[in-house]
Design a protein around this motif. Structure first.
Motif, PDB file in Angstrom:
ATOM      1  N   UNK A 170       0.782  -1.244   0.156  1.00 45.91           N
ATOM      2  CA  UNK A 170      -0.081   0.007   0.050  1.00 45.91           C
ATOM      3  C   UNK A 170       0.741   1.301   0.032  1.00 45.91           C
ATOM      4  N   UNK A 171       0.586   2.154  -1.182  1.00 48.85           N
ATOM      5  CA  UNK A 171       1.208   3.493  -0.958  1.00 48.85           C
ATOM      6  C   UNK A 171       0.300   4.385  -0.299  1.00 48.85           C
ATOM      7  N   UNK A 172       1.149   5.306   0.636  1.00 51.77           N
ATOM      8  CA  UNK A 172       0.420   6.070   1.459  1.00 51.77           C
ATOM      9  C   UNK A 172       0.438   7.504   0.663  1.00 51.77           C
ATOM     10  N   UNK A 173      -0.859   7.873   0.116  1.00 50.53           N
ATOM     11  CA  UNK A 173      -0.906   8.780  -0.742  1.00 50.53           C
ATOM     12  C   UNK A 173      -0.991  10.309   0.063  1.00 50.53           C
ATOM     13  N   UNK A 174      -0.028  11.108  -0.493  1.00 49.85           N
ATOM     14  CA  UNK A 174       0.252  12.450   0.356  1.00 49.85           C
ATOM     15  C   UNK A 174      -0.027  13.704  -0.778  1.00 49.85           C
ATOM     16  N   UNK A 182      -3.242   4.163   0.352  1.00 50.39           N
ATOM     17  CA  UNK A 182      -3.852   4.738   1.618  1.00 50.39           C
ATOM     18  C   UNK A 182      -4.129   6.210   1.603  1.00 50.39           C
ATOM     19  N   UNK A 183      -5.441   6.566   1.867  1.00 47.67           N
ATOM     20  CA  UNK A 183      -5.936   7.907   1.847  1.00 47.67           C
ATOM     21  C   UNK A 183      -5.574   8.542   3.177  1.00 47.67           C
ATOM     22  N   UNK A 184      -4.913   9.836   3.001  1.00 47.08           N
ATOM     23  CA  UNK A 184      -4.712  10.844   4.334  1.00 47.08           C
ATOM     24  C   UNK A 184      -5.831  11.500   3.991  1.00 47.08           C
ATOM     25  N   UNK A 185      -6.411  12.391   5.386  1.00 44.56           N
ATOM     26  CA  UNK A 185      -7.322  13.476   5.275  1.00 44.56           C
ATOM     27  C   UNK A 185      -7.169  14.588   4.252  1.00 44.56           C
ATOM     28  N   UNK A 223      -6.243   9.068  13.973  1.00 49.18           N
ATOM     29  CA  UNK A 223      -5.075   8.515  14.227  1.00 49.18           C
ATOM     30  C   UNK A 223      -4.067   9.264  12.987  1.00 49.18           C
ATOM     31  N   UNK A 224      -2.974   9.517  13.240  1.00 45.67           N
ATOM     32  CA  UNK A 224      -2.085   9.956  12.150  1.00 45.67           C
ATOM     33  C   UNK A 224      -1.150   8.928  11.564  1.00 45.67           C
ATOM     34  N   UNK A 225      -0.658   9.064  10.412  1.00 45.39           N
ATOM     35  CA  UNK A 225      -0.003   7.863   9.574  1.00 45.39           C
ATOM     36  C   UNK A 225       1.453   8.009  10.551  1.00 45.39           C
ATOM     37  N   UNK A 226       1.845   9.257  10.965  1.00 45.68           N
ATOM     38  CA  UNK A 226       2.996   9.090  11.975  1.00 45.68           C
ATOM     39  C   UNK A 226       2.833   8.248  13.129  1.00 45.68           C
ATOM     40  N   UNK A 227       1.644   8.392  13.777  1.00 46.85           N
ATOM     41  CA  UNK A 227       1.580   7.473  14.648  1.00 46.85           C
ATOM     42  C   UNK A 227       1.681   5.837  14.418  1.00 46.85           C
ATOM     43  N   UNK A 228       1.191   5.636  13.287  1.00 52.00           N
ATOM     44  CA  UNK A 228       1.418   4.344  12.791  1.00 52.00           C
ATOM     45  C   UNK A 228       2.992   3.913  12.474  1.00 52.00           C
ATOM     46  N   UNK A 229       3.549   4.779  11.951  1.00 51.32           N
ATOM     47  CA  UNK A 229       5.135   4.538  11.941  1.00 51.32           C
ATOM     48  C   UNK A 229       5.571   4.426  13.098  1.00 51.32           C
ATOM     49  N   UNK A 230       5.209   5.392  14.147  1.00 51.30           N
ATOM     50  CA  UNK A 230       6.273   5.312  15.445  1.00 51.30           C
ATOM     51  C   UNK A 230       5.725   4.069  16.029  1.00 51.30           C
ATOM     52  N   UNK A 231       4.425   3.614  15.821  1.00 51.58           N
ATOM     53  CA  UNK A 231       3.983   2.196  16.435  1.00 51.58           C
ATOM     54  C   UNK A 231       4.934   1.044  15.696  1.00 51.58           C
ATOM     55  N   UNK A 232       5.119   1.236  14.465  1.00 49.44           N
ATOM     56  CA  UNK A 232       6.082   0.149  13.910  1.00 49.44           C
ATOM     57  C   UNK A 232       7.521   0.310  14.588  1.00 49.44           C
ATOM     58  N   UNK A 233       7.998   1.355  14.421  1.00 46.72           N
ATOM     59  CA  UNK A 233       9.371   1.618  15.127  1.00 46.72           C
ATOM     60  C   UNK A 233       9.362   1.221  16.431  1.00 46.72           C
ATOM     61  N   UNK A 234       8.168   1.068  17.264  1.00 50.98           N
ATOM     62  CA  UNK A 234       8.378   0.676  18.721  1.00 50.98           C
ATOM     63  C   UNK A 234       7.878  -0.854  18.687  1.00 50.98           C
ATOM     64  N   UNK A 235       7.602  -1.357  17.620  1.00 48.56           N
ATOM     65  CA  UNK A 235       7.376  -2.830  17.434  1.00 48.56           C
ATOM     66  C   UNK A 235       5.952  -3.111  18.164  1.00 48.56           C
ATOM     67  N   UNK A 275      -3.942  12.515   8.953  1.00 50.20           N
ATOM     68  CA  UNK A 275      -4.885  11.622   9.458  1.00 50.20           C
ATOM     69  C   UNK A 275      -5.244  10.240   8.427  1.00 50.20           C
ATOM     70  N   UNK A 276      -4.979   9.115   9.072  1.00 47.65           N
ATOM     71  CA  UNK A 276      -5.463   7.962   8.064  1.00 47.65           C
ATOM     72  C   UNK A 276      -7.002   7.870   7.914  1.00 47.65           C
ATOM     73  N   UNK A 277      -7.421   7.716   6.601  1.00 49.13           N
ATOM     74  CA  UNK A 277      -8.711   7.514   6.291  1.00 49.13           C
ATOM     75  C   UNK A 277      -9.261   6.317   5.757  1.00 49.13           C
ATOM     76  N   UNK A 278      -8.973   6.068   4.487  1.00 48.59           N
ATOM     77  CA  UNK A 278      -9.334   4.621   3.884  1.00 48.59           C
ATOM     78  C   UNK A 278      -8.264   3.969   2.943  1.00 48.59           C
ATOM     79  N   UNK A 279      -8.263   2.688   2.624  1.00 48.77           N
ATOM     80  CA  UNK A 279      -7.660   2.175   1.787  1.00 48.77           C
ATOM     81  C   UNK A 279      -8.415   1.919   0.492  1.00 48.77           C
ATOM     82  N   UNK A 280      -7.837   2.524  -0.548  1.00 45.12           N
ATOM     83  CA  UNK A 280      -8.283   2.260  -1.806  1.00 45.12           C
ATOM     84  C   UNK A 280      -9.967   2.434  -1.807  1.00 45.12           C
TER      85      UNK A 280
END
Ligand code: COI
Length: 355
Positions: free
Chosen positions: A178-182, A220-223, A280-292, A229-234
């Motif tokens: 999935x490509x995060x569309x910005x 992945x659509x952002x607001x 929630x933001x895409x940054x929070x998703x990436x931060x969660x990934x970094x934190x495992x 902010x994360x919205x929908x996937x396709x």
């Protein structure tokens, strides 16, 4: 029966496609439902007729200003021969939410469900039985006034067409990239993001095309305002399991209120898994990934069912989700929802309706 529609059978039944090689949305059955609206008679003259081309004047409103709406649901063949619909009343309810937004006259929701049932009954031999296949049902309403000034149409047509389908994504439930569309956005508050209307999908094609060329399955659509902010996937709703809790964006006007989304939230709560509808933001998703702590990501929709995400790419940084495997929670949801849809497991929520 409250509604009964006359049937004109086709004189040239088509050859049915190979059930094991069904491509989504390519073949259509022998019949369709058609109903007409005009201000004098309201919705009237519902009937089942042979599937075939429409005759429209080139000036027809829908062709210029996209005054229309559509729905999507499926009929499933159970092992005992029954044909089941999944929560069709939710589609009828949402059809009227879209109608209201598009200045289309509301439709009797019971009539819509009954029209679907009667049409599926006429084309019941088209409901495929091969594993993972179903009959996709596409109700839609179009504005039919021949007029190119901009105002709501006074006349409309309501159609239902049917298509035997296999998986929406070629890889089935293989995790998607999935490509995060910005750059492009799908919807803003006050727009039509919550309605199931062609314009939303037309506006999304370019992003999907560009992501496809880069090798991604979907975006992945952002607001549309802050693009964070994360919205929908396709064409599906988006779910993220982070640190034991499942998050999905709330229905604040920009997101489609998916029937599968609603069913997933219901099941998760029923199983005692924490689920929150919150921004929630895409940054929070990436931060969660970094934190495992990013455990699973999946998309939900009628066509996509439960589609696991294996990879996200945002601003050139790619992260892998659950080692590119379908997670436990997505798997349980997939098995339960498809199990209920195909009548394999007991329908304790009363979601299925036999045709
Ligand atoms: C559905 O999931 O039913 C949809 O309408 C999505 C569409 C692009 C097939």
């Amino acid at each position: 029966m409250e509604f009964s529609f006359p049937v004109t059978k086709t004189s040239r039944p088509k050859q049915k496609p190979d059930q094991n090689n069904l491509v989504f949305g390519m073949t259509f059955t022998d019949h369709m439902f058609e109903m007409t609206y005009d201000p004098e008679r309201g919705w009237h003259d519902g009937k089942i007729v042979p599937y075939g081309p429409l005759m429209l004047e080139p000036s027809t409103i829908v062709l210029h200003y996209a005054q229309m709406m559509f729905e999507g649901l499926k009929a499933y063949k159970a092992k005992d021969g029954r044909i089941l619909l999944f929560r069709p009343e939710k589609n009828a309810e949402r059809a009227n939410i879209s109608n209201e937004r598009m200045c289309i006259p509301l439709i009797d929701e019971k009539l819509m469900v009954e029209a679907i049932k009667q049409l599926v009954r006429v084309d019941r031999d088209w409901v495929p039985e091969a594993e993972g296949t179903s009959l996709y049902i596409r109700p839609f309403i179009i504005a039919t006034d021949p007029y190119i000034g901009l105002r709501p149409s006074k006349t409309f047509k309501f159609y239902i067409i049917l298509s035997p389908v296999g998986d929406y994504y070629k890889g089935g439930i293989t995790p998607t990239r999935i490509y995060v569309e910005d750059k492009y956005v799908r919807a803003v508050v006050g727009g039509t993001g919550f309605a199931k209307v062609g314009g939303n999908y037309a506006a999304s094609i370019k992003a999907q095309e560009e992501a496809g060329k880069k090798g991604f399955t979907q975006v992945l659509w952002l607001d549309g305002v802050e693009r964070k902010y994360v919205e929908e996937i396709g064409t599906s709703n988006a779910f993220f399991k982070i640190d034991g809790e499942v998050l999905t964006p709330p229905l604040t006007g920009t997101i489609l209120p998916g029937v599968t989304r609603d069913s997933v939230i219901h099941l998760l709560r029923h199983w005692g898994i924490k689920v929150a509808e919150k921004r929630f933001t895409i940054q929070e998703v990436y931060d969660a990934h970094a934190a495992g702590k990013l455990e699973e990501v999946f998309a939900t929709g009628t066509a996509a069912v439960i589609s696991p995400v294996g990879e996200l790419c945002w601003k050139g940084i790619t992260i892998n989700v659950n080692n590119n495997q379908m997670g436990q929670c997505s798997r349980r949801l997939y098995d339960t929802i498809t199990g209920i849809q195909y009548g394999k497991i007991s329908d304790e929520f009363g979601w299925t309706v036999a045709v």
